[in-house]
Scaffold this motif. Structure first.
Motif, PDB file in Angstrom:
ATOM      1  N   ALA A 155     -70.433-108.426 -44.460  1.00 53.10           N
ATOM      2  CA  ALA A 155     -69.042-108.087 -44.176  1.00 53.10           C
ATOM      3  C   ALA A 155     -68.904-106.651 -43.667  1.00 53.10           C
ATOM      4  CB  ALA A 155     -68.196-108.276 -45.433  1.00 53.10           C
ATOM      5  N   VAL A 156     -69.646-105.738 -44.278  1.00 56.37           N
ATOM      6  CA  VAL A 156     -69.583-104.336 -43.849  1.00 56.37           C
ATOM      7  C   VAL A 156     -70.133-104.183 -42.441  1.00 56.37           C
ATOM      8  CG1 VAL A 156     -70.494-102.025 -44.316  1.00 56.37           C
ATOM      9  CG2 VAL A 156     -69.592-103.398 -46.177  1.00 56.37           C
ATOM     10  N   VAL A 157     -71.225-104.867 -42.133  1.00 54.59           N
ATOM     11  CA  VAL A 157     -71.817-104.787 -40.796  1.00 54.59           C
ATOM     12  C   VAL A 157     -70.859-105.365 -39.751  1.00 54.59           C
ATOM     13  CG1 VAL A 157     -73.679-105.669 -39.340  1.00 54.59           C
ATOM     14  CG2 VAL A 157     -74.204-104.754 -41.593  1.00 54.59           C
ATOM     15  N   LEU A 205     -67.530-105.793 -39.930  1.00 59.20           N
ATOM     16  CA  LEU A 205     -66.328-104.970 -39.788  1.00 59.20           C
ATOM     17  C   LEU A 205     -66.618-103.658 -39.064  1.00 59.20           C
ATOM     18  CD1 LEU A 205     -64.543-105.521 -43.205  1.00 59.20           C
ATOM     19  CD2 LEU A 205     -63.835-106.326 -40.955  1.00 59.20           C
ATOM     20  N   SER A 206     -67.762-103.063 -39.341  1.00 59.90           N
ATOM     21  CA  SER A 206     -68.130-101.824 -38.650  1.00 59.90           C
ATOM     22  C   SER A 206     -68.368-102.080 -37.161  1.00 59.90           C
ATOM     23  CB  SER A 206     -69.388-101.219 -39.274  1.00 59.90           C
ATOM     24  OG  SER A 206     -69.171-100.903 -40.619  1.00 59.90           O
ATOM     25  N   ALA A 207     -69.041-103.179 -36.852  1.00 59.87           N
ATOM     26  CA  ALA A 207     -69.286-103.518 -35.450  1.00 59.87           C
ATOM     27  C   ALA A 207     -67.971-103.810 -34.724  1.00 59.87           C
ATOM     28  CB  ALA A 207     -70.223-104.713 -35.359  1.00 59.87           C
ATOM     29  N   ALA A 208     -67.057-104.484 -35.394  1.00 62.10           N
ATOM     30  CA  ALA A 208     -65.754-104.765 -34.779  1.00 62.10           C
ATOM     31  C   ALA A 208     -64.977-103.474 -34.539  1.00 62.10           C
ATOM     32  CB  ALA A 208     -64.958-105.712 -35.671  1.00 62.10           C
ATOM     33  N   PHE A 209     -65.050-102.550 -35.473  1.00 57.94           N
ATOM     34  CA  PHE A 209     -64.366-101.267 -35.308  1.00 57.94           C
ATOM     35  C   PHE A 209     -64.954-100.496 -34.131  1.00 57.94           C
ATOM     36  CE2 PHE A 209     -64.012 -96.705 -36.225  1.00 57.94           C
ATOM     37  CZ  PHE A 209     -62.631 -96.587 -36.233  1.00 57.94           C
ATOM     38  N   ILE A 210     -66.269-100.456 -34.025  1.00 56.65           N
ATOM     39  CA  ILE A 210     -66.923 -99.767 -32.914  1.00 56.65           C
ATOM     40  C   ILE A 210     -66.543-100.423 -31.592  1.00 56.65           C
ATOM     41  CG2 ILE A 210     -69.182 -99.332 -31.842  1.00 56.65           C
ATOM     42  CD1 ILE A 210     -70.255 -98.938 -34.723  1.00 56.65           C
ATOM     43  N   GLY A 211     -66.543-101.739 -31.542  1.00 57.69           N
ATOM     44  CA  GLY A 211     -66.165-102.452 -30.321  1.00 57.69           C
ATOM     45  C   GLY A 211     -64.717-102.195 -29.926  1.00 57.69           C
ATOM     46  N   GLY A 251     -65.869-103.520 -24.879  1.00 55.10           N
ATOM     47  CA  GLY A 251     -65.730-103.696 -26.319  1.00 55.10           C
ATOM     48  C   GLY A 251     -66.668-104.749 -26.877  1.00 55.10           C
ATOM     49  N   LEU A 252     -66.788-105.871 -26.180  1.00 58.49           N
ATOM     50  CA  LEU A 252     -67.697-106.921 -26.647  1.00 58.49           C
ATOM     51  C   LEU A 252     -69.151-106.478 -26.556  1.00 58.49           C
ATOM     52  CD1 LEU A 252     -66.016-110.092 -25.124  1.00 58.49           C
ATOM     53  CD2 LEU A 252     -66.096-109.403 -27.519  1.00 58.49           C
ATOM     54  N   ALA A 300     -74.057-104.722 -29.272  1.00 55.55           N
ATOM     55  CA  ALA A 300     -75.140-103.743 -29.278  1.00 55.55           C
ATOM     56  C   ALA A 300     -75.219-102.975 -30.594  1.00 55.55           C
ATOM     57  CB  ALA A 300     -74.959-102.765 -28.123  1.00 55.55           C
ATOM     58  N   SER A 301     -74.126-102.919 -31.328  1.00 53.91           N
ATOM     59  CA  SER A 301     -74.131-102.139 -32.570  1.00 53.91           C
ATOM     60  C   SER A 301     -74.675-102.915 -33.768  1.00 53.91           C
ATOM     61  CB  SER A 301     -72.719-101.639 -32.878  1.00 53.91           C
ATOM     62  OG  SER A 301     -71.861-102.721 -33.152  1.00 53.91           O
ATOM     63  N   PHE A 302     -74.772-104.242 -33.670  1.00 56.09           N
ATOM     64  CA  PHE A 302     -75.250-105.034 -34.799  1.00 56.09           C
ATOM     65  C   PHE A 302     -76.647-104.643 -35.279  1.00 56.09           C
ATOM     66  CE2 PHE A 302     -71.896-108.242 -34.167  1.00 56.09           C
ATOM     67  CZ  PHE A 302     -71.569-108.452 -35.482  1.00 56.09           C
TER      68      PHE A 302
END
Length: 55
Positions: free
Chosen positions: A7-9, A11-17, A38-39, A44-46
């Motif tokens: 969940a943290v990963v 949500l963090s990836a969605a925030f970065i995107g 954004g996508l 890429a952040s995962f």
């Protein structure tokens, strides 16, 4: 069920995107380019977030 780590990963990836998409749209008001940026940033952040956050 989703683990706390997952969940943290996500949500963090969605925030970065979202941040990359908003910044791209602010620089060039082109919606398709902002969504694509954004996508791309989300995907890429995962791997980096999974490594940084760890289990």
């Amino acid at each position: 069920m989703l683990t706390t780590h997952g969940a943290v990963v996500i949500l963090s990836a969605a925030f970065i995107g979202a941040a990359f998409g908003l910044l791209t749209y602010a620089a060039t008001p082109n919606l398709p380019a902002a969504v694509l940026a954004g996508l791309t940033a989300t995907g890429a952040s995962f791997p980096g977030l999974r490594t940084i956050i760890g289990r």
